[in-house]
Design a protein around this motif. Structure first.
Motif, mmCIF file in Angstrom:
data_model
loop_
_atom_site.group_PDB
_atom_site.id
_atom_site.type_symbol
_atom_site.label_atom_id
_atom_site.label_comp_id
_atom_site.label_asym_id
_atom_site.label_seq_id
_atom_site.Cartn_x
_atom_site.Cartn_y
_atom_site.Cartn_z
ATOM 1 N N GLU A 107 37.224 -4.249 -39.785
ATOM 2 C CA GLU A 107 36.110 -5.137 -39.442
ATOM 3 C C GLU A 107 34.820 -4.507 -39.924
ATOM 4 O O GLU A 107 34.730 -3.300 -40.120
ATOM 5 N N VAL A 109 30.282 -5.026 -39.762
ATOM 6 C CA VAL A 109 29.111 -5.671 -39.177
ATOM 7 C C VAL A 109 28.155 -5.994 -40.318
ATOM 8 O O VAL A 109 27.789 -5.122 -41.110
ATOM 9 N N GLU A 117 22.798 -9.554 -36.364
ATOM 10 C CA GLU A 117 24.071 -8.980 -36.775
ATOM 11 C C GLU A 117 25.228 -9.890 -36.375
ATOM 12 O O GLU A 117 25.147 -10.581 -35.355
ATOM 13 N N THR A 119 29.700 -9.515 -36.393
ATOM 14 C CA THR A 119 30.897 -8.740 -36.706
ATOM 15 C C THR A 119 31.904 -9.670 -37.361
ATOM 16 O O THR A 119 32.216 -10.740 -36.832
ATOM 17 N N LYS A 121 35.751 -9.908 -38.828
ATOM 18 C CA LYS A 121 37.049 -9.250 -38.675
ATOM 19 C C LYS A 121 38.026 -9.703 -39.751
ATOM 20 O O LYS A 121 37.786 -10.689 -40.450
ATOM 21 N N ASN A 137 30.209 -0.225 -41.194
ATOM 22 C CA ASN A 137 31.551 -0.048 -40.658
ATOM 23 C C ASN A 137 31.401 0.902 -39.478
ATOM 24 O O ASN A 137 31.253 2.111 -39.662
ATOM 25 N N ARG A 138 31.429 0.377 -38.290
ATOM 26 C CA ARG A 138 31.231 1.175 -37.078
ATOM 27 C C ARG A 138 32.554 1.586 -36.441
ATOM 28 O O ARG A 138 32.573 2.028 -35.299
ATOM 29 N N THR A 139 33.644 1.448 -37.184
ATOM 30 C CA THR A 139 34.965 1.794 -36.667
ATOM 31 C C THR A 139 35.449 3.096 -37.308
ATOM 32 O O THR A 139 34.776 3.676 -38.162
#
Length: 170
Positions: A107, A109, A117, A119, A121, A137-139
């Protein structure tokens, strides 16, 4: 990650064409390694095809685009994949293109220059119309996004100002 001697982000590219009699053939079948302009910890890009004008001439042979940032010509089109590294963000940027984006895995953002913002997926898509934006990419997983970028006219505001290509807000 290496699988059977191939980086997991390498992509197989199969190209079709015609022979002299007009019979359909496989023109090429190759594996393309990603271009990593920001180093191994940053994002990578695999540009598979780019054409300088529409309509496309289906008799042109695709170019070798191994080390190319994905950007279409003003009247052209580009087909590519971006792999956004975990905990990585792109710079703020705008391209003179209409971008069709589909998240294949992970996913991402999408942040606009006004601060909004969303998100996006895996399985979701974005139709991006030349806006100033950042990808985050905050994952802890790579996010793989496929893009078809079509060259577009410059966005012109009601006051006559034109919004061109920018990188890092400039």
């Amino acid at each position: 990650m290496i699988l059977n001697g191939t980086s997991s982000s390498d992509v197989r590219v199969v190209v079709t064409a015609h022979d002299e009699e007009g019979i359909s053939i496989f023109q090429s079948d190759r594996t393309q390694q990603p271009f990593m302009p920001f180093g191994p910890g940053g994002s990578s890009f695999s540009t598979f095809d780019t054409r300088s004008s529409l309509p496309i001439n289906n008799q042109d042979e695709p170019q070798d685009l191994q080390n190319m940032m994905p950007r279409p010509e003003p009247a052209g089109v580009t087909f590519c994949i971006a792999n956004m590294a975990p905990q990585h963000s792109s710079p703020m940027h705008r391209t003179l293109s209409l971008d069709y984006c589909a998240v294949l895995s992970g996913e991402i953002v999408l942040e606009l220059d006004g601060g909004e913002e969303k998100t996006i997926k895996a399985g979701e898509v974005v139709v991006q119309q030349g806006v100033n934006h950042v990808w985050h990419n905050r994952t802890d997983e790579v996010c793989k996004i496929v893009f078809v970028m079509v060259g577009a006219e410059t966005v012109k505001l009601a006051n006559g100002q034109e919004l061109g290509n920018i990188l890092n807000g400039k």
